[in-house]
Design a protein around this motif. Structure first.
Motif, mmCIF file in Angstrom:
data_model
loop_
_atom_site.group_PDB
_atom_site.id
_atom_site.type_symbol
_atom_site.label_atom_id
_atom_site.label_comp_id
_atom_site.label_asym_id
_atom_site.label_seq_id
_atom_site.Cartn_x
_atom_site.Cartn_y
_atom_site.Cartn_z
ATOM 1 N N GLY A 69 24.196 50.814 50.044
ATOM 2 C CA GLY A 69 23.428 51.485 51.088
ATOM 3 C C GLY A 69 22.588 52.611 50.528
ATOM 4 O O GLY A 69 21.441 52.812 50.940
ATOM 5 N N GLU A 70 23.135 53.342 49.554
ATOM 6 C CA GLU A 70 22.356 54.421 48.943
ATOM 7 C C GLU A 70 21.207 53.879 48.114
ATOM 8 O O GLU A 70 20.128 54.482 48.061
ATOM 9 C CB GLU A 70 23.239 55.323 48.078
ATOM 10 C CG GLU A 70 22.432 56.465 47.484
ATOM 11 C CD GLU A 70 23.238 57.446 46.661
ATOM 12 O OE1 GLU A 70 22.621 58.184 45.869
ATOM 13 O OE2 GLU A 70 24.466 57.492 46.813
ATOM 14 N N VAL A 71 21.413 52.744 47.459
ATOM 15 C CA VAL A 71 20.319 52.146 46.693
ATOM 16 C C VAL A 71 19.147 51.825 47.622
ATOM 17 O O VAL A 71 17.987 52.124 47.325
ATOM 18 C CB VAL A 71 20.787 50.882 45.959
ATOM 19 C CG1 VAL A 71 19.591 50.157 45.339
ATOM 20 C CG2 VAL A 71 21.805 51.222 44.877
ATOM 21 N N LEU A 128 21.554 58.774 43.240
ATOM 22 C CA LEU A 128 20.235 58.144 43.220
ATOM 23 C C LEU A 128 19.297 58.780 44.233
ATOM 24 O O LEU A 128 18.190 59.209 43.897
ATOM 25 C CB LEU A 128 20.351 56.641 43.506
ATOM 26 C CG LEU A 128 19.013 55.890 43.504
ATOM 27 C CD1 LEU A 128 18.436 55.829 42.094
ATOM 28 C CD2 LEU A 128 19.164 54.495 44.075
ATOM 29 N N ALA A 129 19.728 58.866 45.489
ATOM 30 C CA ALA A 129 18.828 59.290 46.569
ATOM 31 C C ALA A 129 18.366 60.729 46.412
ATOM 32 O O ALA A 129 17.223 61.057 46.756
ATOM 33 C CB ALA A 129 19.508 59.100 47.921
ATOM 34 N N PHE A 156 22.768 49.509 39.927
ATOM 35 C CA PHE A 156 22.790 50.897 40.366
ATOM 36 C C PHE A 156 23.996 51.183 41.262
ATOM 37 O O PHE A 156 24.607 52.254 41.174
ATOM 38 C CB PHE A 156 21.486 51.256 41.083
ATOM 39 C CG PHE A 156 20.377 51.652 40.162
ATOM 40 C CD1 PHE A 156 20.325 52.923 39.623
ATOM 41 C CD2 PHE A 156 19.390 50.742 39.803
ATOM 42 C CE1 PHE A 156 19.308 53.301 38.746
ATOM 43 C CE2 PHE A 156 18.369 51.107 38.940
ATOM 44 C CZ PHE A 156 18.326 52.383 38.410
ATOM 45 N N ALA A 157 24.342 50.233 42.116
ATOM 46 C CA ALA A 157 25.483 50.439 43.014
ATOM 47 C C ALA A 157 26.783 50.571 42.222
ATOM 48 O O ALA A 157 27.594 51.477 42.479
ATOM 49 C CB ALA A 157 25.578 49.295 44.014
ATOM 50 N N LEU A 182 24.795 59.689 35.088
ATOM 51 C CA LEU A 182 24.416 58.370 34.595
ATOM 52 C C LEU A 182 23.345 57.703 35.452
ATOM 53 O O LEU A 182 22.427 57.054 34.937
ATOM 54 C CB LEU A 182 25.650 57.470 34.496
ATOM 55 C CG LEU A 182 26.784 57.989 33.595
ATOM 56 C CD1 LEU A 182 27.948 57.001 33.586
ATOM 57 C CD2 LEU A 182 26.273 58.227 32.176
ATOM 58 N N THR A 183 23.455 57.853 36.762
ATOM 59 C CA THR A 183 22.471 57.224 37.644
ATOM 60 C C THR A 183 21.087 57.791 37.392
ATOM 61 O O THR A 183 20.090 57.052 37.367
ATOM 62 C CB THR A 183 22.880 57.403 39.109
ATOM 63 O OG1 THR A 183 24.183 56.828 39.317
ATOM 64 C CG2 THR A 183 21.899 56.717 40.042
ATOM 65 N N MET A 184 20.980 59.100 37.194
ATOM 66 C CA MET A 184 19.677 59.710 36.924
ATOM 67 C C MET A 184 19.123 59.237 35.581
ATOM 68 O O MET A 184 17.915 58.977 35.448
ATOM 69 C CB MET A 184 19.786 61.233 36.941
ATOM 70 C CG MET A 184 18.479 61.953 36.617
ATOM 71 S SD MET A 184 17.128 61.544 37.740
ATOM 72 C CE MET A 184 17.725 62.367 39.232
ATOM 73 N N LEU A 185 19.981 59.106 34.582
ATOM 74 C CA LEU A 185 19.520 58.620 33.285
ATOM 75 C C LEU A 185 19.012 57.188 33.383
ATOM 76 O O LEU A 185 17.991 56.833 32.789
ATOM 77 C CB LEU A 185 20.656 58.725 32.265
ATOM 78 C CG LEU A 185 21.100 60.159 31.927
ATOM 79 C CD1 LEU A 185 22.380 60.142 31.105
ATOM 80 C CD2 LEU A 185 20.000 60.910 31.174
#
Length: 487
Positions: free
Chosen positions: A111-113, A164-165, A94-95, A191-194
């Motif tokens: 950090g966001e993950v 992501l967040a 994810f990062a 892409l992160t949401m998918l």
């Protein structure tokens, strides 16, 4: 687990629309390019949804709502807990994905993950704590039963800066409360949401509970859904002008609305502040996410007795930051999201300098591929500079001075926005009185980051309505029903 590479992580992401539990192409087969802001290169293409695709997504959410609302809270909570654990296990994937499509460094993405996953853990625990109350009417002849029930199908429009967040902060409480969803991620960072949607499927989320629609025509695809009587809630994170337009559309169906909109955060440094802590807090509040955050410190107000010292220290720190592609070792600052964003930062800086501000460090866009801008500190910023009124969304720190506490509060409140403010002082009484006087939904005292999944996030005035996170976050997805029982 196999090593994570740029190619492997991109190829692992589904690129279609998720509707009713199935991945499918857009009507007509339209595609939307996703770019790497550090190079300008195309990473991949995703489906470019049409209004018909949007209607199909809402069809699926509406059809799944009744069964999902009846799902036991423990099952909903356990699903969120499983998703939290999977995100944590796949943190490197994810990062890297976020860094590729958004530009922040790998360290910031990790950090966001951690932050984003925590919303799933938090709301997994809140799912089983949804409660009403039982009481006796004052006249003793009736019993009063109050219950909480899911709002219903919800449209979620998320921004590009925290891919992501901003998704988990909305999806987590909706799953916990028993609401179905249509999610429209930003076209720059879908892409992160998918990938998150695929993960939730793998964890057992039933078909139709979460539907994801990617599109380059946000208004054309979303407005019909907002005006559809089957939709019961709209949640949006983004700019205030867009939020105003969406609220106007939502008024037709009297939708429940939660909005996290623009910010213009003041950063107040009083004469008695610990300057080491203040500078460290300023670096966090200004440079988190390359300054592309609604919580980013936008205006620095420093007491005249320590302004020169603070400005020099901040400039020294900002001037040492290394720019580059976020995947490279030793890089501190990645690119801005696109050319338009970089041009806006440059225009705001030029306006401030033209009106009398002095560049202490930085001050220039960076030539070459990608949309980079030097970390910048401005001194002697005048009151009429546009940076005092507009959200910079970039690595520029404009510094002005104040003389009294009243001046600091007045300058800080002189904006239509009211998301977050930062206060640095050693005086507890001042910290309390200033925090009370600031017209903001959140205040950070002697710290440069306020975001916390267990705390209510949100603003006042033109910065939005409603709260995300904390015990308050799940209430945004629940309706209150009262039942009177005669004896």
């Amino acid at each position: 687990m196999a090593s994570v590479t740029e190619q492997s992580v991109i190829e692992s992401v589904p690129t279609g629309l998720l509707i009713g539990g199935e991945w499918r192409d857009a009507d007509g087969g339209g595609k939307l390019a996703v770019h790497d802001p550090a190079t300008g290169n195309v990473l991949t293409h995703v489906a470019d949804a049409t209004p018909g695709d949007g209607r199909a997504a809402l069809d699926a959410a509406a059809a799944a709502q009744a069964d999902w609302a009846r799902t036991p809270p423990r099952e909903r909570g356990e699903l969120l807990r499983a998703a939290y654990e999977q995100i944590t296990r796949r943190a490197d994937e994810f990062a890297l994905l976020m860094t590729l499509e958004m530009g922040k460094t790998i360290a910031e993405s990790k950090g966001e993950v951690t932050y984003g996953a925590e919303f799933f853990r938090w709301f997994s625990e809140e799912a089983v704590r949804i409660a009403g109350r039982w009481s006796t009417a004052p006249n003793g002849t009736t019993r009063l039963l109050t219950m909480k029930q899911p709002v219903g199908p919800t449209l979620m429009i998320t921004p590009w800066n925290f891919p992501l967040a901003m998704g988990t902060r909305k999806i987590g409480p909706a799953i916990a409360a028993g609401c179905t969803m249509v999610v429209k991620p930003a076209s720059q960072t879908p892409l992160t949401m998918l990938a998150l949607a695929q993960l939730l499927q793998d964890c057992g989320l039933p078909p139709g509970v979460l539907n994801v629609v990617t599109t380059s025509d946000s208004g054309g695809v979303m407005e019909p859904l907002i005006r559809d009587p089957r939709l019961r809630k709209l949640t949006f994170t983004g700019s205030t002008p867009v939020g105003r337009a969406l609220m106007e559309q939502a008024s037709e169906q009297i939708l429940r609305v939660s909005m996290e909109l623009g910010g213009n955060a003041p950063f107040l440094v009083f004469a008695d502040a610990d300057l080491d802590k203040a500078v460290e807090g300023a670096m966090l509040a200004k440079m988190r996410n390359i300054g592309e955050a609604c919580t980013a410190a936008n205006r620095f107000y420093v007491h005249e007795s320590v302004a020169e010292q603070f400005t020099e220290r901040l400039a020294s720190r900002m001037g040492t930051l290394r720019l580059g592609r976020g995947t490279e070792d030793g890089v501190d600052v990645g690119p801005l999201i696109d050319e338009k964003s970089r041009d806006k930062v440059a225009a705001l800086l030029d306006d401030a300098v033209t009106k009398g501000a002095r560049v202490v460090t930085g001050g220039q866009p960076v030539d070459g591929p990608g949309w980079f801008f030097q970390p910048t500190v401005l001194a002697d910023v005048t009151a009429d500079a546009d940076v005092n009124r507009e959200e910079i969304f970039g690595p520029v720190a404009p510094v002005r001075t104040f003389g009294t506490d009243e001046d600091a509060v007045r300058m800080a409140n002189d904006t239509e926005y009211g998301l977050v403010a930062y206060v640095f002082t050693r005086d507890l009484a001042r910290a309390i009185t200033v925090s009370e006087a600031l017209e903001y939904g959140m205040v950070g005292v002697n710290q440069g980051i306020v975001s916390n999944p267990s705390a209510p996030f949100g603003g006042v005035k033109a910065s939005g309505v409603g709260r995300e996170g904390g015990a308050e976050g799940i209430d945004e997805y629940l309706e209150t029903k009262y039942v009177g029982i005669a004896l």
